[in-house]
Scaffold this active site. Structure first.
Site, PDB file in Angstrom:
ATOM      1  CE  LYS A   1       4.352  34.467  18.993  1.00  0.00           C
ATOM      2  NZ  LYS A   1       4.558  33.283  18.677  1.00  0.00           N
TER       3      LYS A   1
ATOM      4  CB  CYS B   1       6.619  31.500  23.559  1.00  0.00           C
ATOM      5  SG  CYS B   1       6.694  29.902  22.748  1.00  0.00           S
TER       6      CYS B   1
HETATM    7  N1  SAJ Z   1       1.466  31.195  33.269  1.00  0.00           N
HETATM    8  C1  SAJ Z   1       1.387  31.669  34.398  1.00  0.00           C
HETATM    9  N2  SAJ Z   1       0.055  32.157  34.918  1.00  0.00           N
HETATM   10  C2  SAJ Z   1      -0.908  32.184  33.903  1.00  0.00           C
HETATM   11  C3  SAJ Z   1      -0.726  31.720  32.475  1.00  0.00           C
HETATM   12  C4  SAJ Z   1       0.539  31.329  32.203  1.00  0.00           C
HETATM   13  O1  SAJ Z   1       2.065  31.542  35.394  1.00  0.00           O
HETATM   14  O2  SAJ Z   1      -1.923  32.641  34.330  1.00  0.00           O
HETATM   15  C5  SAJ Z   1       2.795  30.456  32.879  1.00  0.00           C
HETATM   16  C6  SAJ Z   1       2.785  29.236  32.493  1.00  0.00           C
HETATM   17  O3  SAJ Z   1       2.568  28.319  33.543  1.00  0.00           O
HETATM   18  C7  SAJ Z   1       4.064  28.982  31.589  1.00  0.00           C
HETATM   19  C8  SAJ Z   1       4.135  30.272  31.055  1.00  0.00           C
HETATM   20  O4  SAJ Z   1       3.392  31.090  31.885  1.00  0.00           O
HETATM   21  O5  SAJ Z   1       5.306  28.868  32.609  1.00  0.00           O
HETATM   22  C9  SAJ Z   1       3.694  30.353  29.518  1.00  0.00           C
HETATM   23  O6  SAJ Z   1       2.361  29.575  29.475  1.00  0.00           O
HETATM   24  P1  SAJ Z   1       1.447  30.173  28.617  1.00  0.00           P
HETATM   25  O7  SAJ Z   1       0.384  29.074  28.537  1.00  0.00           O
HETATM   26  O8  SAJ Z   1       0.696  31.666  28.778  1.00  0.00           O
HETATM   27  O9  SAJ Z   1       2.079  30.283  27.070  1.00  0.00           O
HETATM   28  P2  SAJ Z   1       3.013  29.596  26.247  1.00  0.00           P
HETATM   29  O10 SAJ Z   1       4.340  30.008  26.207  1.00  0.00           O
HETATM   30  O11 SAJ Z   1       2.771  27.968  26.399  1.00  0.00           O
HETATM   31  O12 SAJ Z   1       2.464  29.862  24.812  1.00  0.00           O
HETATM   32  C10 SAJ Z   1       2.489  31.288  24.272  1.00  0.00           C
HETATM   33  C11 SAJ Z   1       1.185  31.652  23.741  1.00  0.00           C
HETATM   34  N3  SAJ Z   1       0.865  33.135  23.777  1.00  0.00           N
HETATM   35  C12 SAJ Z   1      -0.177  33.945  24.144  1.00  0.00           C
HETATM   36  O13 SAJ Z   1      -0.952  33.215  24.867  1.00  0.00           O
HETATM   37  C13 SAJ Z   1      -0.193  35.428  24.077  1.00  0.00           C
HETATM   38  C14 SAJ Z   1       0.717  31.142  22.458  1.00  0.00           C
HETATM   39  O14 SAJ Z   1      -0.484  31.504  21.880  1.00  0.00           O
HETATM   40  C15 SAJ Z   1       1.996  31.279  21.514  1.00  0.00           C
HETATM   41  O15 SAJ Z   1       1.604  30.996  20.291  1.00  0.00           O
HETATM   42  C16 SAJ Z   1       3.225  30.832  22.274  1.00  0.00           C
HETATM   43  O16 SAJ Z   1       3.502  31.424  23.436  1.00  0.00           O
HETATM   44  C17 SAJ Z   1       4.329  31.096  21.219  1.00  0.00           C
HETATM   45  O17 SAJ Z   1       5.048  30.087  20.678  1.00  0.00           O
HETATM   46  O18 SAJ Z   1       4.694  32.183  21.086  1.00  0.00           O
END
Ligand code: SAJ
Length: 400
Positions: free
Chosen positions: A205, A259
């Site tokens: 994870k 996360c």
């Molecule tokens: N973000 C970017 N650029 C991107 C993707 C995301 O700037 O291309 C930013 C988002 O705006 C946000 C942050 O990253 O601020 C995180 O967003 P996210 O959509 O990547 O992830 P989370 O935090 O909503 O959810 C993540 C997920 N992990 C992965 O994709 C590896 C989810 O599957 C997990 O269950 C979750 O963390 C968790 O609870 O750990």
């Protein structure tokens, strides 16, 4: 020995616990949901919800109406206990006190043959050193209880689909625990249920979220390089991604949420000398809000008194979650630095304690500078023509 799996007690009714408890209830499990907040308990028992997630309100209502979901401030006896409490950072160290408390809470209700699952994202060793140990210290014979880590992996905004469809990693403290936990998830997950050890599941994870953080850091670094070299970031990424083996993620104003911005520290904290790339990625992402503020400062300097329209406060698109949100930090800092008058639009919130929220049309009409911080659905419909007279700082690349 095989565990009974008909009744479940879910401890912690946040973004993971509440959808999980409700889903299980609608699948016919008899579920007790437990939360320390009386307010949360009252809201859910009344058929409402205290957080924003697509379709969750309907699921919770039907779970409560079915009679299969009962929510309380104290646990109850059950076949399966799921711990889904926060594991935040204190400084740069993991705070595992909510897991410790949850274990203490369930100790009086656990019986021989029960299955105890930790879903909270946790540093390597937590399932053994806190959950199993806590049960042992609470008087339980470790050989009579199944204990496993099954990290939640759902994406906020798509939780209900991903709870069912995602593959699950199930790591027991012994083979019997892995098998018991796998049998439980196989009852409601359509993805694969993959067995391993508790320590492996913990690191899987953390590796997933660190991988994403490192890749977002790369995109953020490229965006700052593009800006300096006066080339269009979004065009560079779009064209680079035409290569069959390149897939650059989207730059943004920084990385938020509870996360991706948090979990890499669980690795860095245990292995500070080895986790060099992971640490640098965290630093790059953490530095991005200051870079955005600097751009606002440069643009605001062109006006005697700039009106700055800030679009979005949440940590990512189409959620109401402000935890670790770079957008909030940026708006707050712009205010503290007195760079201009601030107008804020956040369509997923009814109100904010310190920032008055305004309709999108009003914010755009009244602003000299439009600062796009989150790619919410209504913002994606903004046309370049409607921003013709404005200075636009589009941290998400949604207005082309
Ligand atoms: N973000 C970017 N650029 C991107 C993707 C995301 O700037 O291309 C930013 C988002 O705006 C946000 C942050 O990253 O601020 C995180 O967003 P996210 O959509 O990547 O992830 P989370 O935090 O909503 O959810 C993540 C997920 N992990 C992965 O994709 C590896 C989810 O599957 C997990 O269950 C979750 O963390 C968790 O609870 O750990």
């Amino acid at each position: 020995m095989k565990p009974e799996l008909g009744s479940v007690c879910v401890v912690g009714l946040g973004y993971i616990g509440l959808p999980t408890a409700s889903l299980l209830a609608t699948k016919g499990f008899s579920v007790t949901g437990v939360d320390v907040s009386e307010n949360v308990v009252r809201t859910i028992n009344g058929g409402g919800i205290h957080l924003v997630e697509p379709d969750l309100d309907v699921l919770v209502k039907s779970a409560v109406n079915s009679g299969n979901l009962v929510v309380n401030t104290v646990p109850a006896e059950a076949d399966v206990f799921i711990i889904a409490v926060p594991t935040p950072l204190r400084g740069k160290a993991p705070d595992l006190s909510y897991i410790e408390s949850a274990v203490q809470e369930i100790v009086p209700y656990v019986r021989p043959g029960n299955l105890v699952i930790l879903e909270s994202t946790s540093p390597v060793g937590t399932t053994e050193d806190i959950v199993a140990k806590g049960l042992r210290e609470g008087g339980h014979d470790p050989d009579s209880i199944f204990v496993a880590h099954c990290p939640e992996r759902v994406l906020p905004g798509q939780i209900l689909v991903e709870l069912i469809e995602n593959d699950r990693i199930v790591g027991g403290i012994n083979d019997e625990s892995t098998a018991a936990a796998a049998a439980f998830y196989e009852k409601f997950v359509s993805g694969k249920v993959l067995g391993t050890t508790a320590r492996t599941a913990e690191l899987v994870k953390l590796a997933e979220n660190s991988y994403r953080d490192v890749n977002i850091a790369f995109a953020n670094e490229i965006s700052m390089i593009c800006e300096k070299d006066e080339v269009n970031t979004w065009e560079v990424i779009e064209l680079a991604n035409k290569h069959p083996r390149v897939n650059i993620l989207n730059p943004g104003p920084g990385v938020g949420g509870h996360c991706i911005a948090v979990d890499p520290w669980f690795i860095i904290h245990r292995q500070p000398e080895l986790a060099r790339l992971i640490r640098t990625a965290r630093e790059v992402n953490d530095a991005k809000p200051a870079w955005v503020i600097d751009r606002v400062r440069q643009c605001a300097a062109k006006f005697k008194h700039a009106v700055i329209g800030c679009l979005g406060l949440s940590f990512k698109a189409d959620v109401d979650d402000l935890r670790e949100s770079p957008a909030v930090d940026i708006v707050r800092q712009i205010g503290e630095d007195r760079l201009g008058d601030i107008l804020v639009c956040e369509p997923n919130l009814r109100s904010h304690p310190t920032l008055p929220l305004r309709p999108l049309e009003e914010v755009i009409a009244r602003s000299d500078i439009v600062l796009i911080l989150v790619d919410h659905r209504p913002f994606r419909r903004i046309t370049a023509a409607s921003l013709k007279e404005k200075i636009v700082i589009d941290t998400r690349g949604i207005v082309r």
